[in-house]
Design a protein around this motif. Structure first.
Motif, short mmCIF file in Angstrom:
data_model
loop_
_atom_site.label_atom_id
_atom_site.label_comp_id
_atom_site.label_asym_id
_atom_site.label_seq_id
_atom_site.Cartn_x
_atom_site.Cartn_y
_atom_site.Cartn_z
N HIS A 245 36.05 41.76 39.91
CA HIS A 245 34.92 40.89 39.57
C HIS A 245 33.99 40.71 40.75
O HIS A 245 32.75 40.75 40.62
N ALA A 246 34.56 40.51 41.95
CA ALA A 246 33.73 40.33 43.14
C ALA A 246 32.93 41.59 43.45
O ALA A 246 31.74 41.52 43.83
N LEU A 247 33.53 42.78 43.27
CA LEU A 247 32.82 44.03 43.52
C LEU A 247 31.66 44.23 42.55
O LEU A 247 30.55 44.61 42.94
N LEU A 248 31.92 43.96 41.29
CA LEU A 248 30.86 44.13 40.28
C LEU A 248 29.73 43.12 40.51
O LEU A 248 28.54 43.47 40.39
N LYS A 249 30.10 41.91 40.86
CA LYS A 249 29.08 40.89 41.11
C LYS A 249 28.21 41.27 42.31
O LYS A 249 26.97 41.12 42.29
N GLN A 250 28.87 41.80 43.35
CA GLN A 250 28.13 42.24 44.54
C GLN A 250 27.25 43.45 44.21
O GLN A 250 26.10 43.55 44.68
N TYR B 97 30.92 48.65 49.58
CA TYR B 97 31.91 47.76 48.98
C TYR B 97 33.32 48.16 49.41
O TYR B 97 33.68 49.34 49.39
N GLU B 98 34.09 47.15 49.78
CA GLU B 98 35.45 47.39 50.24
C GLU B 98 36.45 47.08 49.13
O GLU B 98 36.31 46.10 48.39
#
Length: 393
Positions: free
Chosen positions: A191-196, A206-207
């Motif tokens: 979720h954090a990756l998609l939001k970023q 992206y890490e």
């Protein structure tokens, strides 16, 4: 010299000869008396109190126990189903693996695995928005699962502390909670990756970090490779649980208590390793026609992946009273004979031959009713055997 005198002399010589013969035979008679002995005088060891203490000898009373017969089945070890975590790229981009990581390396939860530089097109952006919406639903569902499993775990622990529940229920609830938390961490990271990605587009890097401890089992790309969204990146296998697949003939399934299984293979471990059945549908091996029954074990120090062994499973037979002794009491001689040491008094121990007819989950069954109530050496039997005979394993 008269004839009568000659006869007397001859008779005297014969008498002396017979007397000498009897005297020569006397040692033989005496020897035969020393050989005759009671059988109980053999196979005995006498120790001082200090020697008993140094050897750490322990004795246990032999009693009749309730026992079930069990059967041995071949098995093989692999990774547990929930041990595998798949990492998939959420969008198109160039992927770089951490230069310090290689196939087979151990990783810690939160450790950097790889970086993704996205390639964002209008179609990709629309896909990112769609995936973000789906992931938000998955995130909410995962949070609810964690809370539900935490309530079950707390309840099981409370019942156990009140001496109402069992340790097995606590262990099962704790394992389910750990799995739910791992799934939640994976969804949070996605979720954090998609939001970023939606916010920064192609400008960010992206890490992706490890959701839990484990070993890198597979890598499906090379560093710098352009991958499409949804491509498989790598697999991390958690080594805190192993899967044991047991092969059971189809006609014997109905006669077994599949929830009661353990490993007592001397080639694997000198202790019993109890197994937990995995709630999966039974599968069949197409080559042999045998059914596959799955178990998991957390005793990873004694077991290894791809290892072959034997697993005991209880039969659905009525409980019988049998004479059970600790399996640690059994010593085996160089010819395969089985022996135990009985306590005669405070310093004397006698070795007696037994035959182990079966093994339960906590005792070895022998057929010697007259031993009921006697005390057997439960710890240090092998040391006694080595002391008496000089033979060790």
């Amino acid at each position: 010299m008269s004839i009568n005198h000659h006869m007397i002399v001859i008779k005297s010589h014969r008498f002396i000869t017979c007397l000498l013969g009897l005297l020569m035979l006397c040692p033989l008679f005496a020897l035969s008396e020393t050989i005759t002995a009671n059988e109980n005088q053999f196979n005995q060891v006498e120790l001082s109190n200090s020697a008993i203490k140094k050897l750490g000898l322990e004795v246990r009373e032999i009693r009749s126990v309730k026992a079930l017969s069990s059967k041995l089945f071949p098995a093989q070890i692999g990774y547990a189903p929930q041990a595998l975590t798949n990492y998939i790229t959420p969008f198109n981009g160039y992927v770089d693996l951490n230069a310090h990581l290689h196939l087979g390396d151990k990783v810690k939860a939160g450790q950097l695995l790889l970086k993704i530089k996205p390639v964002v097109t209008p179609e990709t952006r629309l896909s990112l928005l769609t995936n973000l919406s789906d992931t938000e639903g998955q995130l909410k569902s995962s949070q609810e699962q964690v809370e539900a499993n935490r309530l079950v775990f707390n309840r099981a622990r409370q019942l156990f502390m009140q001496h109402v529940g069992s340790q097995k229920s606590v262990d099962d609830a704790q394992a389910n909670l750990a799995i739910a938390e791992t799934n939640l961490n994976t969804v949070k990271q996605k979720h954090a990756l998609l939001k970023q990605a939606v916010a920064e587009g192609a400008s960010g890097v992206y890490e992706i970090k490890a959701a839990r401890d484990g070993v890198i089992a597979s890598v499906n790309f090379t560093s710098g490779q352009l991958l499409a969204g949804g491509s498989k990146l790598l697999d991390i296998v958690s080594t805190n649980q192993l899967l044991i697949t047991v092969f059971v003939p189809q006609e014997q399934i109905k006669n077994l208590q599949l929830n009661d299984a353990w490993i007592s293979d001397d080639t694997v471990s000198d202790k019993e390793i109890h197994l937990k059945k995995v709630m999966l549908p039974l599968d069949a091996d197409p080559q042999t026609g045998m059914r596959k029954v799955m178990y998991i074990s957390s005793d990873i120090e004694e077991l290894a992946v791809m290892q072959k062994l034997s697993v005991n499973i209880f039969e659905r037979a009525p409980r019988l009273m049998a004479l059970g002794i600790p399996c640690s009491s059994i010593v085996v001689d160089m010819y395969g004979g089985e022996w135990i040491y009985l306590k005669e008094d405070e310093t004397h121990f006698r070795r007696e031959r037994v035959f182990v007819s079966d093994k339960t989950s906590n005792a070895c069954v022998v057929k010697k009713p007259h031993l009921t109530g006697r005390f057997v050496v439960s710890q240090g039997a092998q040391e006694l055997f080595a002391l008496e005979t000089g033979y060790t394993h």
